[in-house]
Design a protein around this motif. Structure first.
Motif, PDB file in Angstrom:
ATOM      1  N   ILE A  17       0.840  -1.202   0.000  1.00  0.00           N
ATOM      2  CA  ILE A  17       0.000   0.000   0.000  1.00  0.00           C
ATOM      3  C   ILE A  17       0.874   1.250   0.000  1.00  0.00           C
ATOM      4  CG2 ILE A  17      -1.543   1.376   1.460  1.00  0.00           C
ATOM      5  CD1 ILE A  17      -2.918  -1.283   2.249  1.00  0.00           C
ATOM      6  N   VAL A  18       1.874   1.263   0.866  1.00  0.00           N
ATOM      7  CA  VAL A  18       2.757   2.432   0.972  1.00  0.00           C
ATOM      8  C   VAL A  18       3.550   2.625  -0.318  1.00  0.00           C
ATOM      9  CG1 VAL A  18       4.788   3.344   2.162  1.00  0.00           C
ATOM     10  CG2 VAL A  18       2.885   2.403   3.486  1.00  0.00           C
ATOM     11  N   ASP A  19       4.102   1.550  -0.862  1.00  0.00           N
ATOM     12  CA  ASP A  19       4.880   1.662  -2.099  1.00  0.00           C
ATOM     13  C   ASP A  19       4.023   2.172  -3.251  1.00  0.00           C
ATOM     14  OD1 ASP A  19       7.448   0.961  -1.256  1.00  0.00           O
ATOM     15  OD2 ASP A  19       7.038  -1.187  -1.434  1.00  0.00           O
ATOM     16  N   ASP A  20       2.799   1.678  -3.356  1.00  0.00           N
ATOM     17  CA  ASP A  20       1.909   2.137  -4.438  1.00  0.00           C
ATOM     18  C   ASP A  20       1.615   3.628  -4.309  1.00  0.00           C
ATOM     19  OD1 ASP A  20       1.822  -0.404  -5.494  1.00  0.00           O
ATOM     20  OD2 ASP A  20      -0.152  -0.906  -4.684  1.00  0.00           O
ATOM     21  N   LEU A  21       1.388   4.076  -3.082  1.00  0.00           N
ATOM     22  CA  LEU A  21       1.098   5.497  -2.872  1.00  0.00           C
ATOM     23  C   LEU A  21       2.320   6.364  -3.160  1.00  0.00           C
ATOM     24  CD1 LEU A  21      -1.110   5.204   0.321  1.00  0.00           C
ATOM     25  CD2 LEU A  21      -1.864   6.082  -1.892  1.00  0.00           C
ATOM     26  N   VAL A  22       3.505   5.887  -2.808  1.00  0.00           N
ATOM     27  CA  VAL A  22       4.725   6.643  -3.123  1.00  0.00           C
ATOM     28  C   VAL A  22       4.944   6.664  -4.637  1.00  0.00           C
ATOM     29  CG1 VAL A  22       7.231   6.755  -2.840  1.00  0.00           C
ATOM     30  CG2 VAL A  22       5.786   6.191  -0.886  1.00  0.00           C
ATOM     31  N   ASP A  23       4.662   5.549  -5.324  1.00  0.00           N
ATOM     32  CA  ASP A  23       4.731   5.533  -6.792  1.00  0.00           C
ATOM     33  C   ASP A  23       3.845   6.623  -7.376  1.00  0.00           C
ATOM     34  OD1 ASP A  23       6.485   3.396  -6.821  1.00  0.00           O
ATOM     35  OD2 ASP A  23       4.926   1.890  -7.202  1.00  0.00           O
ATOM     36  N   ASP A  24       2.613   6.685  -6.901  1.00  0.00           N
ATOM     37  CA  ASP A  24       1.667   7.697  -7.386  1.00  0.00           C
ATOM     38  C   ASP A  24       2.170   9.104  -7.074  1.00  0.00           C
ATOM     39  OD1 ASP A  24       0.069   5.624  -8.241  1.00  0.00           O
ATOM     40  OD2 ASP A  24      -1.310   5.736  -6.531  1.00  0.00           O
ATOM     41  N   LEU A  25       2.730   9.257  -5.889  1.00  0.00           N
ATOM     42  CA  LEU A  25       3.251  10.555  -5.470  1.00  0.00           C
ATOM     43  C   LEU A  25       4.356  11.024  -6.423  1.00  0.00           C
ATOM     44  CD1 LEU A  25       2.786  12.348  -2.809  1.00  0.00           C
ATOM     45  CD2 LEU A  25       4.923  11.360  -2.017  1.00  0.00           C
ATOM     46  N   LEU A  26       5.289  10.138  -6.704  1.00  0.00           N
ATOM     47  CA  LEU A  26       6.424  10.494  -7.559  1.00  0.00           C
ATOM     48  C   LEU A  26       6.012  10.730  -9.002  1.00  0.00           C
ATOM     49  CD1 LEU A  26       9.075   8.014  -6.115  1.00  0.00           C
ATOM     50  CD2 LEU A  26       9.039  10.509  -5.841  1.00  0.00           C
ATOM     51  N   ALA A  27       4.939  10.082  -9.422  1.00  0.00           N
ATOM     52  CA  ALA A  27       4.483  10.237 -10.809  1.00  0.00           C
ATOM     53  C   ALA A  27       3.573  11.445 -10.997  1.00  0.00           C
ATOM     54  CB  ALA A  27       3.749   8.969 -11.258  1.00  0.00           C
TER      55      ALA A  27
END
Length: 403
Positions: free
Chosen positions: A124-134
């Protein structure tokens, strides 16, 4: 005794934080602590309960069976005007009913059970950070990261559709604000209770592998009423996302204001360091900033005073966690400190049921975000950050960041 207290002698509680020190307890709390373990304070309704300012006395009273958490007892120092509605399930009850209801759900929050959830929380955290960076920057970290992390986790655990997050987050915010009317708070609570009642009904018909289905099974077995099950669901849903979301955001802000401490978490992914940092942030910061509230069932002698039966008491964990008798240099954020004796989760039989889950969520969130976004920085001045001074749960409404 309260009749003899003059208003000028008794400070109002809760007091205001100093604008330049939004992470510290209100200055009047620190002054009261310096004056001794017990003092009187005046609440919104002009009642004058005891304020317990020191770590040892807070823990002693929170563990004392002569101290009641029952909000319906005369003398209980309630936080806001009540609308006559129900309380948040078992957290405002005493044993044996408190223990009976708590046991029904505590298996989902054991250290072993929560540790088994760590990989899912990491995804969950990794997916949200992916979205954040994109995505675009600057961005509000509350909306993009701090609030979704625990909301997604508690929805998965309970079996609540995350698609409904706007609904339950908005109503939760109303319930925990101090300056809304009793009618507004009751309406929001009623909406959430009706929503959870509907979900309990669905779980009765089509049970799944989630906590709400297990609670619904208790209804089918006659151990709970449907209304009790719905209210338990409201408690778990609100507590399961509000406190952790605010801790993620407020902790990030505190670290960005202490770049040396931020660098420790950014540059070192040692699980022991991360776990210790979470404990220190829980000690240094304070989310439940209206104090833990209790009322004496019997006369209690403590710290040279007698708290009489029927007298209320408030134990603010923020000042308990800054007690210099327990934590050296307590106003300094030090991620290498052994802060495990903090009272951020309370103490005794009412200590926070969800603390193992909160710890893992914070470890994963803090341990991932700064490592993956090493240049994370504030996109606004501290004086532009909207703090939740008007809430029963402290934090920030928005946290603009860039990288």
């Amino acid at each position: 005794m309260t009749d003899t207290l003059h208003e000028a002698e008794v400070p109002r509680f809760p007091g205001a934080r100093a604008e330049r020190c939004p992470f510290d307890p209100p200055p009047d709390l620190q002054a009261l602590q310096e004056g001794g373990p017990l003092a009187r304070v005046r609440l919104w309704d002009d009642s004058t309960p005891w304020l317990v300012t020191t770590h040892a006395e807070q823990r002693a009273l929170l563990a004392d069976p002569r101290v009641s958490a029952d909000v319906t007892r005369p003398g209980y120092p309630i936080q806001t005007p009540r609308s006559g509605g129900g309380s948040l399930s078992f957290i405002l009850m005493d044993d044996p009913e408190h223990a009976r209801l708590r046991r029904m759900v505590q298996g989902a929050f054991t250290v072993r059970r929560v540790e088994s959830m760590r990989p899912a929380i990491q995804r969950i955290v990794d997916d949200l950070v992916d979205d954040l960076l994109a995505g675009p920057k600057p961005v509000d970290l509350v909306e993009a990261f701090a609030l979704p992390v625990p909301s997604l986790v508690i929805c998965e655990l309970l079996g609540v559709p995350y698609a409904d997050h706007d609904f339950f987050q908005d109503n939760s915010k109303t319930i925990i604000k101090r300056d809304v009317s009793p009618e507004e708070r009751a309406t929001a609570g009623g909406r959430l209770a009706a929503y959870l009642d509907g979900l309990v009904g669905e779980k009765l018909d089509r049970p799944g592998d989630d906590l709400l289905s297990k609670v619904a099974a208790r209804v089918k077995d006659g151990e709970l009423t449907r209304s009790e099950a719905a209210q338990m669901g409201v408690l778990l849903l609100i507590a399961g996302h509000e406190t952790t979301a605010n801790m993620i955001a407020l902790g990030t802000l505190a670290l960005l204001r202490h770049p040396g401490q931020f660098a420790l978490l950014r540059d070192d992914d040692d699980p022991k360091l991360v776990a210790g940092a979470v404990e220190e942030l829980l000690r240094y910061l304070n989310i439940t900033h209206s104090g833990r509230r209790r009322v004496a069932k019997e006369d209690i002698e403590i710290a040279g005073q007698v708290i009489r039966a029927g007298e209320g008491m408030i134990m603010p964990n923020d000042i308990g966690n800054r007690d210099p008798a327990v934590f050296s240099d307590p106003d300094t954020l030090d991620l290498r400190r052994d802060a495990r004796r903090h009272v951020a989760f309370g103490f005794g039989v009412h200590q926070c049921l969800g603390q193992p889950l909160a710890r893992v969520e914070l470890q994963v969130a803090y341990g991932t975000l700064y490592r993956r976004v090493p240049t994370l920085a504030l996109a606004a001045g501290l004086d532009e950050i909207p703090f939740k001074h008007d809430g029963q749960v402290y934090g920030v409404y928005e946290l603009p960041v860039t990288w």
